[in-house]
Structures are given as C-alpha cells and as structure tokens.
Design an enzyme around this catalytic site. Structure first.
Site, PDB file in Angstrom:
ATOM      1  N   LYS A 205      57.167  -5.674 -14.231  1.00 45.69           N
ATOM      2  CA  LYS A 205      56.289  -4.943 -14.040  1.00 45.69           C
ATOM      3  C   LYS A 205      56.717  -3.399 -13.136  1.00 45.69           C
ATOM      4  CE  LYS A 205      53.035  -4.499 -10.677  1.00 45.69           C
ATOM      5  NZ  LYS A 205      52.272  -5.247  -9.123  1.00 45.69           N
ATOM      6  N   SER A 281      47.083  -5.692  -8.885  1.00 45.77           N
ATOM      7  CA  SER A 281      48.071  -4.539  -9.779  1.00 45.77           C
ATOM      8  C   SER A 281      48.893  -4.580 -11.046  1.00 45.77           C
ATOM      9  CB  SER A 281      48.420  -3.841  -8.890  1.00 45.77           C
ATOM     10  OG  SER A 281      49.541  -4.576  -8.516  1.00 45.77           O
ATOM     11  N   SER A 305      47.799  -9.362  -6.684  1.00 47.63           N
ATOM     12  CA  SER A 305      48.358  -8.728  -7.795  1.00 47.63           C
ATOM     13  C   SER A 305      49.216  -9.570  -8.551  1.00 47.63           C
ATOM     14  CB  SER A 305      49.033  -7.626  -7.252  1.00 47.63           C
ATOM     15  OG  SER A 305      48.900  -6.638  -6.115  1.00 47.63           O
TER      16      SER A 305
END
Length: 491
Positions: A205, A281, A305
């Site tokens: 990420k 996210s 997330s």
C-alpha cells in the site's frame, strides 16, 4: 445552558438497559461545483469554523465531547490486560528472524496435497494460486519466478488500456521486478530458497515505504517533502523472506475514506464488478489480490481500511492487534490506531505473511507489554473441528440496520452456513455506546492525521488535496485538546 449528560461507568453498565439507536448523519449531500464551493467556504478561518461547529452540534458531537461527564480516565494508547494461554497454539519469537517465524507458521498449516490442484507436469486451469501452490511449482520446476514476473508485468501494463481503466498500482518498475525475480529464480536453481515466501509476489500500500519507490499516500505531493531511503520495517521483513515486491498499490488519499475513490490516480475498480467500489482505504491491495495478480498484499488499517476492502472484494484481511507489527517507515507510524496487516486469498496465506511481518517496536514492547505472539496450529487433530467451538456474536438490531436487505440477507446466509457446516453457535449480543465509539475514533484518528499533515498543509500543500480530504481536514482542525482527552476517556 444544556443539561450535563452523565455516563454510567463501564463496569456498572447494565446491558439489558441498552437500547439501539439508529444514527442519522446530519450533513448536506453535495457534489460537483457546489461541493468545491462548500470546501472553500469551510476553509475560511472564522466562517468555516462556525459552519463546522453547527454541524458538530447537530450530530451530537459537542454534547458528547464537551457536555458529558465521562467517569473513566483517559487511555492514550490501547492497553491489553494479561491473557490466559490459548490452547493449540505455537508461540513465535517476535525478536527472531522472519524466516524462522514463517517456518513455524508453515508447520501450523494443514497438510498440502499437490494432487488436489495439479495433474502431472501441467499447470492448472485458472484458480487462485495460494502461496504453497507457487512454492510447489517453483520447487518442481514447473515454472520460475521470472516467468511469473513477465506475466504480471504484461497484465499490469495492460490495465491502462482497459475500456474501464483499472489503476491498481501508483508506482511500478518492470525492471526492478525482473531483477528481484531473477535473484529468486537463481536461488531456486541452486536449491536454496530463503523461505516458503521466496518468489511470492506482493504489492505494498502506498503509505508504507518500499524502496526505491516513492511513498505518496496516493497524494500528488507527499514524495516531494518526504524521501524514501529504505524499506519500512514490515517490508524489510518480507524482503528477507524472498518476497518479490511489485510496487505501490493505489489507495484512498492518505487513507481518509472508505470507498477507495481517488481522482489523483484513478479509482481502483472492484474486480468482481467494475461499476462498484473496492472499499477503502486499502483499495489497491484488496483488488490486486482479488484479481489473482498477487497471492498477498500489505495494507494498513486504523478504522476498517483493511477489513472493508477485503470484505467487498471477497478476500481475507487481518487487522492485527495494535502494536503487534512495527509501523516504522509508514506515513501513519506515529499514531495510536493504525496497524500494518496482510491481505490474501486464504486464511492460510494470511498466517504466513503475518508471521513474516509481526514483531512490536522496542517502544511498544516497553509501553504496551504485549503478550508473546502465537499462531493457531491448524495441522493439529484437535483443531480439525475448532470452528465448532466458536461462538458468533450477533447484535441483531445493528445487523439489520442496512441500506438494503440484500446485505443483511447475504450475511445471514453466511452465519447459517457456518452453523450448518461447522457447528458454530450464534448468540445474541449487545454492543453499547456505538455512537460514542465512533466519535472517539473520529477524534483520535483525525487529531493524529492533522498533527502529521498540518505542517505541509500550512506550507501550501493543502489546496492540492482532494476535496473529500480537505473536508476531513477542516473538521479535524476544529478538534480541541479537551475533545481529544474526552475521546481517550471514551477509548
């Protein structure tokens, strides 16, 4: 003056008196030019503060944070009381080598039977390749990491030409992938792989450092003010196990959203339905795993997330206990809610990746005093029917409070399947003070976000943020010191 609200001490709360209250957010629904105008207005110092203060009052935030007597002392970091030892687990050394922990995790997994997915010397038809599938293929010389690398490079480069663009990665370097794959291929040729994770492709990420890629947090400017000199601690541990890192995965800008919507680099689409969101996210990591591009990915989670996109994309995500993984080298490394955790297609693969990255920072070991990390022994005969011993807590009123009954119906089907297939028992539970929890979380993570980003925002970078991020920042800027202490009392 309003009447002071007094909360019941947690230890004295009678759960039978708890009444579920549906929460309705009092806020305007704005899009397009009206949204842009609204954001500019709430960023005006005095006028904006008045508007946000009114909205906070309408949503009972002022009552909860300023007009409520909270009997508990503030808890500025999660605290964990000592726990009794769990049965059928193996303790792993968080200060030892990642490769040793992965080897311990491998011994915990059920027996791997190649015959169940391979026939002779041919590769199987399309299916999700698990980590041990790749490991078997490499060791049997059916395929090499370099060959897999070329397929991944072709697929990633082809994504930009799809009719519906699928921006899975923000940073991608084909030659770096080839270099890593060649080194892994050579290790297998010499019969000396580093671990079961050697040659396994993973995405990281974009709020976790992965050298030589920049870390942008999916913004357009973070790499201009923050350079990456080395891997984050979790990434370094994966690399020491032979993992091949394909690049930085897309995400909601700075993690401030649950959709994965990102105008900067394009919005990652759900692999199962391109017209739908992945959730956020960690949108890119979940989509990359769900699409079959990688066996696993690394995400971060401070409020869902990892869990939200994993749920929406039909994969497995683990939000670890806070402090269980070292957050050094990530944009959210100085907060008190965020963790780094794995996303994979199966629980078994999550266990292997988690074993590689786990290990508290020295500071957290001193302050949190975590119990030794352990892994479930899934290979044990005692654990064959372990699901049958689990109780599934269901808060029915909250469970059914959904926009569409399609959601609750599917979730009900899952509970029935677990009960029918594994003997799990579903029991009714009550979760008190949900509204208070949400506010405490919002103030905590919001205050930590604004503290981290405010110097750059004040330096002129704020106008480069997405409009939804700017809205969040305008709200976070209004939190006071007393709001933060009240939130920690609720925590």
């Amino acid at each position: 003056m309003g009447k002071k609200r007094v909360m019941v001490p947690a230890k004295e709360l009678d759960l039978s008196t708890v009444k579920y209250e549906k929460e309705t957010i009092q806020a305007p629904h704005l899009t397009g030019s009206i949204l842009k105008l609204f954001v500019r207005i709430i960023e005006i110092p005095i006028i904006g503060s008045l508007i946000i203060s009114f909205m906070k009052k309408e949503n009972n935030m002022v009552e909860m944070l300023q007009n409520t007597e909270i009997p508990e002392k503030p808890m500025f970091k999660p605290e964990f009381p000592p726990q009794e030892a769990e049965p059928s687990v193996v303790i792993v050394d968080e200060e030892g080598k990642p490769t040793d922990r992965v080897e311990s995790a491998l011994k915990c997994l059920p027996h791997y039977d190649p015959a169940s997915c391979w026939s002779g010397d041919t590769l199987p038809s399309f299916r999700y390749w698990k980590i041990r599938d790749f490991a078997y293929a490499y060791r049997s010389k059916l395929v090499t990491p370099s060959k897999i690398a070329e397929q991944i490079i072709t697929l990633v480069e082809g994504c930009k030409y799809h009719k519906a663009p699928t921006p899975l990665l923000i940073s991608f370097d084909a030659e770096d992938i080839r270099k890593q794959a060649a080194a892994s291929t050579q290790r297998f040729k010499e019969g000396n792989p580093l671990s079961i994770l050697d040659g396994i492709f993973m995405a990281i990420k974009d709020d976790i450092d992965c050298y030589p890629h920049p870390t942008k947090g999916a913004s357009t400017w973070m790499h201009e003010v923050r350079s990456v000199e080395k891997d984050a601690v979790s990434v370094s541990r994966l690399r020491s196990c032979g993992v091949i890192l394909i690049g930085k995965a897309n995400m909601h800008e700075f993690g401030m959203g649950t959709t994965g919507n990102n105008p900067n680099y394009g919005t990652t689409r759900n692999p199962y339905a391109h017209e739908r969101y992945t959730g956020g996210s960690s949108s890119g990591p979940a989509a990359i795993v769900a699409s079959g591009l990688c066996s696993a990915a690394l995400g971060t989670d401070g409020g869902g997330s990892i869990r939200i996109p994993s749920s929406l994309c039909g994969v497995v995500g683990l939000k670890t206990t806070y402090g269980r993984t070292n957050m050094g080298g990530s944009l959210c490394g100085s907060g008190t809610v965020e963790i780094a955790g794995p996303i994979a297609s199966t629980v078994e693969d999550v266990i292997l990746v988690y074993a590689a990255i786990l290990g508290s920072s020295p500071e957290d070991r001193i302050s949190l005093k975590p119990s030794p990390p352990c892994l479930p022994i899934l290979s044990s005969l005692e654990n064959v029917n372990i699901l049958g011993s689990l109780q599934l807590g269901k808060y029915t009123e909250w469970f059914n409070d959904v926009h569409s009954t399609d959601i609750s119906d599917v979730c009900e089907d899952v509970l029935n399947l677990l009960s029918k297939s594994h003997g799990c028992k579903t029991i009714e539970i009550v979760i008190p003070e949900l509204h208070e929890m949400r506010i405490a979380h919002l103030v905590s993570i919001g205050s930590e976000s604004i503290r981290s980003l405010n110097p750059d925002i004040e330096d002129g970078k704020g106008v480069k943020l997405n409009y939804d991020t700017r809205t969040c920042m305008a709200l976070f800027r209004t939190f006071t010191a007393s709001d933060y202490v009240a939130a920690q009392c609720l925590r």
